[in-house]
Write a protein that holds these residues in place. Sequence first.
Motif, PDB file in Angstrom:
ATOM      1  N   ASP A  66      -4.661  -1.674  -1.385  1.00 30.74           N
ATOM      2  CA  ASP A  66      -4.014  -2.623  -0.490  1.00 30.74           C
ATOM      3  C   ASP A  66      -4.025  -4.002  -1.141  1.00 30.74           C
ATOM      4  O   ASP A  66      -5.100  -4.553  -1.406  1.00 30.74           O
ATOM      5  CB  ASP A  66      -4.750  -2.672   0.846  1.00 30.74           C
ATOM      6  N   ASP A 431      -0.030  -5.282   7.464  1.00 28.82           N
ATOM      7  CA  ASP A 431       0.646  -4.008   7.199  1.00 28.82           C
ATOM      8  C   ASP A 431       2.123  -4.075   7.575  1.00 28.82           C
ATOM      9  O   ASP A 431       2.953  -3.366   7.003  1.00 28.82           O
ATOM     10  CB  ASP A 431      -0.030  -2.879   7.971  1.00 28.82           C
ATOM     11  N   THR A 434       3.878  -5.395   4.560  1.00 34.36           N
ATOM     12  CA  THR A 434       3.947  -4.358   3.531  1.00 34.36           C
ATOM     13  C   THR A 434       5.079  -3.388   3.837  1.00 34.36           C
ATOM     14  O   THR A 434       5.853  -3.006   2.948  1.00 34.36           O
ATOM     15  CB  THR A 434       2.610  -3.602   3.453  1.00 34.36           C
ATOM     16  N   LEU A 446       0.587   3.564   3.833  1.00 38.68           N
ATOM     17  CA  LEU A 446      -0.113   3.172   5.056  1.00 38.68           C
ATOM     18  C   LEU A 446      -0.677   4.380   5.804  1.00 38.68           C
ATOM     19  O   LEU A 446      -1.637   4.252   6.563  1.00 38.68           O
ATOM     20  CB  LEU A 446       0.833   2.381   5.961  1.00 38.68           C
TER      21      LEU A 446
END
Length: 580
Positions: A66, A431, A434, A446
């Motif tokens: 990440d 997230d 992303t 994810l």
Amino acid sequence: MYAANPNTILITDTTLRDAHQSLIATRLRTEDMLPLARAMDTVGFFSVEAWGGATFDSSIRFLNEDPWDRLRELKAVLPNTPIQMLLRGQNLVGYRHYPDDVVERFVSAAAGNGVDIFRVFDALNDIRNMKKAMEEVKNNGSHLQGAISYTTSPVHSTESFIRLARDLYALDCDSICIKDMAGLITPSAARDLITGIKAEMDIKVCLHSHSTSGLASLSYQAAIEAGVDILDTAMSPFALGTSQPPTESVVASLAGTPRDTGIDLVALRKVRNLCVDLREKYGALIDPISERVDSDVLIYQLPGGMISNLISQLKEQDALDRHEELLAEVPRVREDLGYPPLVTPTSQIVGTQAVINVLLGERYKNVTTEVRDYVRGLYGMPPAPISEEIRRHIIGDETVVTVRPADLLEPIYEKMKQQAEEAGLIRKEEDVLTYILYPSIAPSFLKGERKPEVIPKPQPEPSGAADFPASMEVEVDGEIFAVRIISVEGSAVETLPATVAKEQIPRGNVAGGVKSNMQGMVLKVPVQRGATVKKGDTLIILEAMKMENPIHSPRDGKVTDIFVDAGDVVHSGDVLMIVE
């Protein structure tokens, strides 16, 4: 942040971002970065460039890491040294423009998680594409470094770059970077440009260059004499070639002079020794081509490993004998498109179109979606006007966009956040970003479905065909592609996205067959069986080298069969569908 002595040359070390992006395909893992960053924190660098560029994409695509976690972990071990990132203006860390609401959220999240200095640039030097990101950097109280994408052409000059520096200065930049991504700047050009900026503006000036052409170290010395304030360097095990000049060498050259960096060479030894170990660990990823001086870059201006990758595109099409045509075509396409600086994404736009022109034997017979969008103005304003002949040939009577391209984009953050939440992808707010930036690969990342690559061990020189690898990976200006070897004898390689080719696709002469004229991955099949199509209609869109390449119908007719789906990998000569 600045040294007490105004004459001191400040050093931004790029080892944790641009250097390993240039030499080992952006593959440094966080676990290896942290000890190195901890040692760097004691040295006294102005900043360490450790985020942005291709690091975000590579982290989730290949390392199963990440990038937001990496940023927070780096910040924890760099309490005394600012973290710097490279931001592609409205493109952020992607390859297209994102709406303003995404830019706002991204810059805020990056600042909140640890970025102290934002180097903001635009591939076309269109300041409209930089303004929003720059405003958000200032809104978050971070250091704003506006960047000039340096290049050479009949429409670029020292005067034009000084005008751009004035515009950046007027937008409240804290420093200005001359970003020489292809290693083109000469000592005299560096001297004139830095002297000109410093004469008009009271602002820190940074010079960033690559050693690709062999000029960078000479130009750095000229820059020092001209009054440059900051230099980008890389620790020696990850320096030179397509990377930056060595940190240790620059520090040593200034020791005891009025421009002494204040950095102790002995203190650098620990950092250097850690880099030596990492160089050994990742050595198998280093392509010898990236370590050599390549004087051709002064002619064709393609940064990093782009030239070698374009040559590989010819190899896979069994057209290596046409590489001189390709090298001549690149500057022709660049001239047709108004002399854009060649940096992501314009280097891919120009390079891929040049390959297609050479392979098909007719200029602009097939035009990528990105070239069409570029000519329409969706990437911004070209440095020079595109001729009416070229414009009409590529987009016909379509209207050219004259507003800021992002003004045409609707907000998407909340909509895509809802999509991601419904898909069960979101554990933290970052997230969402992303997912927005990389919608094709973020879901599997994810969900925890991706696996990290294994770091290859250094291999001995092959003794014959039996030792030749079955596959490898190559970098195209920061993005990595899986490569399958299809001909050891002819050294032909095939550059593919990281997916598996579909079997049972016909080849050869098939009645009504529409063939692929290149290798790539099927992005879209906008027609269905039974559809009536006209000559010139788009039947399939292939993705190759980050670009969208439409396959058009060669005739009026009816689609009677389709052999491929989105996600399939196809090769030159594959029959994609039947149009009778």
